[in-house]
Scaffold this active site. Sequence first.
Site, PDB file in Angstrom:
ATOM      1  N   GLY A   1     -14.417  27.168 -35.163  1.00  0.00           N
ATOM      2  CA  GLY A   1     -13.978  26.480 -36.393  1.00  0.00           C
ATOM      3  C   GLY A   1     -12.717  27.124 -36.944  1.00  0.00           C
ATOM      4  O   GLY A   1     -11.861  27.597 -36.186  1.00  0.00           O
ATOM      5  N   SER A   2     -12.652  27.199 -38.267  1.00  0.00           N
ATOM      6  CA  SER A   2     -11.377  27.581 -38.917  1.00  0.00           C
ATOM      7  C   SER A   2     -10.900  28.994 -38.624  1.00  0.00           C
ATOM      8  O   SER A   2      -9.716  29.281 -38.799  1.00  0.00           O
ATOM      9  CB  SER A   2     -11.509  27.392 -40.423  1.00  0.00           C
TER      10      SER A   2
END
Lengths: 114, 583
Positions: free
Chosen positions: B291-292
């Site tokens: 993810g981020s």
Amino acid sequence: MSQIASGSEVLGRLEAVLVRKQQHRWIDLPSLGVGLLVLLGGLFYVWQHVQAVQLGYEIEQLKQERAAFVERERELTLEIARLKSPKRVEEIARDRLGFITPAPDQIVIVPQRP
Amino acid sequence: MRRNTHAARAAPCSRARVLVLFCVVASFFGLVTLKLFSLQVKQHQRLLERADRQHRRIIPLAARRGTILDRHGRELAVSLEAASAFAQPVAVKDPGKAARELSPILHLPPSEILKKLKDKKSFVWLKRRIDPDQARAVERLRLKGIHLIPESKRYYPKQGLAAHALGFVGMDDRGLEGLEYHYDALLGGGPRWAVSYQDALGRPIFKEGEANPGYNLKLTIDEFIQYIAERELERAVEKAKALGGTAIVMDPMTGEILALASFPTFDPNRYQASPAAARRNRATVDVYEPGSTFKVIMAAAALEEGRVTLQDRFYGEQGAIQVGRVTIRDHEPYGWLTFGQVLAYSSNVGAIKVGTKLGKSLSYSYISSFGFGSPTGIDLPGESPGLIRRPKSWSQVSLGALSIGQEIAVTPIQLATAMAGVANGGVLVRPFLMKEVIAPDGKVLKVTKPLRIRRVLSEATSRTLTDLLKMVVTEGTGKLAALEGYEVSGKTGTAQKLDQATGHYSRGKLIASFVGFVPAGAPKLLILVMIDEPKGEAWGGTVAAPTFREIALGTLKYLKIPPSPGDKVHVALKAEHAVSRLD
């Protein structure tokens, strides 16, 4: 005369005995010495063999004792390690001794003097 | 004269006696000689072998397994001697009686022992690694065919501490998992047999050969930092009612792992009692879509290649962007954002635009260069290489998805290692756990030197990115990772898990993570926290960032790393401000 003769005969015999004894001494002493040496050598051989076996037992016994002590030391080291476990120390400090973690504003850093 | 006559009469008689005596002695010696000849010449070889068998005994030795120590020499795994009882069923005269007598000592049912004693094998274990009291009781029974041999038993005095890194050993004292498995050849020692010379009563006189104990290993792990990481990870997982999690604390300059925690955990002293899932080292084996947190890698590549500058602005499209047939959304609608703000607010739209500027080829090149898709080389077994597809098999969505940390599977240790590359000035280092190999006599045989794999960024890019990542903590999604008195650089991540049943990203199943380093200017610690499927407010910034903070705070205090003077002023001003407000 007969007494004199018998006296000289006795002396002659005595001399013969002495000579024989002397001869015997000369013959017997070295063999006796050799015999003794052989006996001593044999005894020494047996003695050292017995000593080696005896020392072997003692060394083995001491080795076992040493190993037992080393093992005991390890057991105690393990016990110390278990008792010093951070989790246990923290629980004791917090629950039994009432210690708390200082907040950032409770920490004062003193600069080192030059 | 009388005497002479007497002697003359006795002579024939004496000669006859001497002759008889001579014959008796001669025949006696003759018999002895014959017997000697038989023993010494005819049966020489057979008897020699028989005597040898009786005097020499091959005895098994417990080659003591080496101790595993933490970086300050504190014991994490220690071996002690423990006897094991075995039987030679053929030699046992009365198996029923033996079974009845052994049963209360070994705490085994008599039927079980009897079954073993009636076995046709020449060797059967009765019970392994018994207590010293039990061993003495077995010895006292003096049962024929029942013996004891010394073996080694492994103890982990800190119970579950660093269980996943340490691993455990099996019944045969061989490593089955973790460092115990990886360094089994060093820890194991040998040989395991010796020759003992004994007397007729079986007492040992002399022993030839000693079992060489294994080498001791000193790890990079710090027992106390490990404890802090485990404690905080457990708290976070339980608070968020999550499935599990991982925390890694690393020295970003050298790659030394200071703590490697996974939850749920287990006690290696009783590893059979725990499920296999609890024994899995999530930090090196589990893969997930980052993810981020992965935006850092793409941002680093874009900066290094000059595809973006700090002055560049990206339009947030009010929170949604179309990538191929997929619409990717931001958690909040954004307008114009600087490059720094894209990272700070973790804008998906902005990150996709950065990724597009970088392009497929460079993206893949940097992702590979940072070590994704191949094992980091950490000295643990079963490390997963993760998964990154080659650009030729990428879809229209792939570049956009990669820009926000999807369509790539990484291990926590890979992400921590890549982030260490950003923290330390741009060099990818190999993470490692074994610091020193120490001989039983205390001599250090080998010291692991930090391994610089390759330069992945210039120092300038590394500094710029570090500053941008500070913004994440000061004004972005990672505010809960902030530490008073210390500058923190880091990145949050909240990734949706792929639902195996539907093949789509799940809305409810998330992975919350935070990876960062502190103090930002001169990093001493790199910490990664990953929480698997937290419930409720399940953002990386709300679940993982506070855990990062607690681990960092505890570790910085423990390591006596003082706050930087600039930040002290900052803290002081804040305090002054608070006081003035009170006034």
